[in-house]
Scaffold this motif. Structure first.
Motif, PDB file in Angstrom:
ATOM      1  N   ASN A   3      37.083  44.235  44.481  1.00  0.00           N
ATOM      2  CA  ASN A   3      36.037  43.261  44.786  1.00  0.00           C
ATOM      3  C   ASN A   3      36.624  41.904  45.124  1.00  0.00           C
ATOM      4  OD1 ASN A   3      33.818  44.884  44.636  1.00  0.00           O
ATOM      5  ND2 ASN A   3      33.289  44.312  42.542  1.00  0.00           N
ATOM      6  N   SER A   4      37.700  41.525  44.438  1.00  0.00           N
ATOM      7  CA  SER A   4      38.364  40.254  44.708  1.00  0.00           C
ATOM      8  C   SER A   4      38.903  40.223  46.134  1.00  0.00           C
ATOM      9  CB  SER A   4      39.504  40.015  43.728  1.00  0.00           C
ATOM     10  OG  SER A   4      39.036  39.921  42.417  1.00  0.00           O
ATOM     11  N   ILE A   5      39.522  41.311  46.555  1.00  0.00           N
ATOM     12  CA  ILE A   5      40.067  41.394  47.916  1.00  0.00           C
ATOM     13  C   ILE A   5      38.939  41.328  48.942  1.00  0.00           C
ATOM     14  CG2 ILE A   5      41.282  42.897  49.555  1.00  0.00           C
ATOM     15  CD1 ILE A   5      42.953  43.873  47.112  1.00  0.00           C
ATOM     16  N   LYS A   6      37.847  42.036  48.669  1.00  0.00           N
ATOM     17  CA  LYS A   6      36.694  42.021  49.569  1.00  0.00           C
ATOM     18  C   LYS A   6      36.131  40.603  49.700  1.00  0.00           C
ATOM     19  CE  LYS A   6      34.196  45.954  49.170  1.00  0.00           C
ATOM     20  NZ  LYS A   6      33.089  46.805  48.743  1.00  0.00           N
ATOM     21  N   GLU A   7      35.958  39.924  48.570  1.00  0.00           N
ATOM     22  CA  GLU A   7      35.422  38.559  48.558  1.00  0.00           C
ATOM     23  C   GLU A   7      36.377  37.595  49.252  1.00  0.00           C
ATOM     24  OE1 GLU A   7      32.495  35.952  48.119  1.00  0.00           O
ATOM     25  OE2 GLU A   7      32.297  37.965  47.291  1.00  0.00           O
ATOM     26  N   TYR A   8      37.672  37.763  49.011  1.00  0.00           N
ATOM     27  CA  TYR A   8      38.688  36.928  49.657  1.00  0.00           C
ATOM     28  C   TYR A   8      38.609  37.081  51.179  1.00  0.00           C
ATOM     29  CZ  TYR A   8      43.271  35.251  51.152  1.00  0.00           C
ATOM     30  OH  TYR A   8      44.282  34.584  51.795  1.00  0.00           O
ATOM     31  N   ASN A   9      38.568  38.325  51.660  1.00  0.00           N
ATOM     32  CA  ASN A   9      38.503  38.570  53.105  1.00  0.00           C
ATOM     33  C   ASN A   9      37.224  38.020  53.713  1.00  0.00           C
ATOM     34  OD1 ASN A   9      41.020  39.798  53.396  1.00  0.00           O
ATOM     35  ND2 ASN A   9      40.221  41.774  52.746  1.00  0.00           N
ATOM     36  N   LEU A  10      36.115  38.130  52.992  1.00  0.00           N
ATOM     37  CA  LEU A  10      34.848  37.558  53.458  1.00  0.00           C
ATOM     38  C   LEU A  10      34.969  36.043  53.563  1.00  0.00           C
ATOM     39  CD1 LEU A  10      31.826  37.899  54.154  1.00  0.00           C
ATOM     40  CD2 LEU A  10      31.358  37.691  51.712  1.00  0.00           C
ATOM     41  N   TRP A  11      35.561  35.449  52.547  1.00  0.00           N
ATOM     42  CA  TRP A  11      35.711  33.995  52.489  1.00  0.00           C
ATOM     43  C   TRP A  11      36.534  33.482  53.676  1.00  0.00           C
ATOM     44  CZ3 TRP A  11      33.784  30.606  48.768  1.00  0.00           C
ATOM     45  CH2 TRP A  11      34.289  29.316  48.799  1.00  0.00           C
ATOM     46  N   ILE A  12      37.704  34.063  53.906  1.00  0.00           N
ATOM     47  CA  ILE A  12      38.583  33.531  54.964  1.00  0.00           C
ATOM     48  C   ILE A  12      38.101  33.893  56.369  1.00  0.00           C
ATOM     49  CG2 ILE A  12      40.603  33.420  53.468  1.00  0.00           C
ATOM     50  CD1 ILE A  12      41.700  35.866  55.017  1.00  0.00           C
ATOM     51  N   LEU A  36      47.640  35.480  42.576  1.00  0.00           N
ATOM     52  CA  LEU A  36      47.103  34.272  41.951  1.00  0.00           C
ATOM     53  C   LEU A  36      45.850  33.801  42.671  1.00  0.00           C
ATOM     54  CD1 LEU A  36      50.237  32.021  41.256  1.00  0.00           C
ATOM     55  CD2 LEU A  36      48.679  33.001  39.579  1.00  0.00           C
ATOM     56  N   GLU A  37      45.884  33.872  43.972  1.00  0.00           N
ATOM     57  CA  GLU A  37      44.762  33.403  44.768  1.00  0.00           C
ATOM     58  C   GLU A  37      43.531  34.276  44.560  1.00  0.00           C
ATOM     59  OE1 GLU A  37      43.116  30.480  46.791  1.00  0.00           O
ATOM     60  OE2 GLU A  37      45.056  30.512  45.864  1.00  0.00           O
ATOM     61  N   LEU A  38      43.711  35.565  44.381  1.00  0.00           N
ATOM     62  CA  LEU A  38      42.572  36.461  44.174  1.00  0.00           C
ATOM     63  C   LEU A  38      41.821  36.139  42.891  1.00  0.00           C
ATOM     64  CD1 LEU A  38      43.904  39.909  45.400  1.00  0.00           C
ATOM     65  CD2 LEU A  38      42.260  38.401  46.522  1.00  0.00           C
ATOM     66  N   GLU A  39      42.488  35.504  41.941  1.00  0.00           N
ATOM     67  CA  GLU A  39      41.824  35.105  40.713  1.00  0.00           C
ATOM     68  C   GLU A  39      40.659  34.164  41.013  1.00  0.00           C
ATOM     69  OE1 GLU A  39      40.613  33.223  37.244  1.00  0.00           O
ATOM     70  OE2 GLU A  39      41.823  32.060  38.622  1.00  0.00           O
ATOM     71  N   GLY A  40      40.739  33.455  42.103  1.00  0.00           N
ATOM     72  CA  GLY A  40      39.664  32.557  42.514  1.00  0.00           C
ATOM     73  C   GLY A  40      38.451  33.278  43.073  1.00  0.00           C
ATOM     74  N   TYR A  41      38.525  34.598  43.192  1.00  0.00           N
ATOM     75  CA  TYR A  41      37.457  35.381  43.811  1.00  0.00           C
ATOM     76  C   TYR A  41      36.914  36.498  42.923  1.00  0.00           C
ATOM     77  CZ  TYR A  41      39.106  33.002  47.920  1.00  0.00           C
ATOM     78  OH  TYR A  41      39.478  32.029  48.797  1.00  0.00           O
ATOM     79  N   HIS A  42      37.470  36.678  41.736  1.00  0.00           N
ATOM     80  CA  HIS A  42      37.069  37.835  40.931  1.00  0.00           C
ATOM     81  C   HIS A  42      35.706  37.678  40.270  1.00  0.00           C
ATOM     82  CE1 HIS A  42      38.495  35.515  37.480  1.00  0.00           C
ATOM     83  NE2 HIS A  42      37.932  36.409  36.696  1.00  0.00           N
ATOM     84  N   GLN A  43      35.181  36.453  40.236  1.00  0.00           N
ATOM     85  CA  GLN A  43      33.847  36.219  39.688  1.00  0.00           C
ATOM     86  C   GLN A  43      33.326  34.904  40.244  1.00  0.00           C
ATOM     87  OE1 GLN A  43      34.785  36.048  35.513  1.00  0.00           O
ATOM     88  NE2 GLN A  43      34.902  33.830  35.498  1.00  0.00           N
ATOM     89  N   GLU A  44      32.080  34.602  39.933  1.00  0.00           N
ATOM     90  CA  GLU A  44      31.525  33.318  40.333  1.00  0.00           C
ATOM     91  C   GLU A  44      31.740  32.319  39.210  1.00  0.00           C
ATOM     92  OE1 GLU A  44      27.542  33.533  41.768  1.00  0.00           O
ATOM     93  OE2 GLU A  44      28.099  34.868  43.399  1.00  0.00           O
TER      94      GLU A  44
END
Length: 113
Positions: A3-12, A36-44
């Motif tokens: 989910n973190s990777i999915k959210e990261y890709n959506l974000w960028i 480390l960067e994915l930690e910013g996307y694992h939850q709201e």
């Protein structure tokens, strides 16, 4: 992690992502800091008793203008639903990006009437 990777890709992939935020993302990706960067996307980022607080940066679990807009829209929707003649006060202080975040919140509230 998926989910973190999915959210990261959506974000960028967002065309509206401001240049500063995109540069931060790209430089961390190139430095191999993706875990480390994915930690910013694992939850709201959660709203607690002291308000909305967190590490500055890109992602749904960081303090940035996009998270401020989203939270402010939630507050605006709640106020409009529950009050017939609502008003709203926005303030800022000396903390990093406080004035910018106040302006973002004001724009969202103004768009909601």
């Amino acid at each position: 992690m998926e989910n973190s990777i999915k959210e990261y890709n959506l974000w960028i992939s967002q065309k509206e992502l401001d240049a500063d935020m995109f540069c931060i993302q790209e430089s961390k990706l190139q430095e191999g800091q993706i875990s480390l960067e994915l930690e910013g996307y694992h939850q709201e980022l959660s709203f607690g008793t002291s308000g909305l607080r967190g590490i500055m940066g890109a992602g749904t679990n960081r303090m940035n203008r996009y998270v401020v807009r989203k939270v402010t829209q939630g507050v605006a929707s709640y106020i409009k639903k529950n009050y017939s003649d609502p008003s709203f006060v926005i303030a800022y202080d000396c903390r990093m990006n406080s004035e910018e975040f106040a302006k973002e919140a004001a724009c969202v509230m103004a768009a909601n009437g």
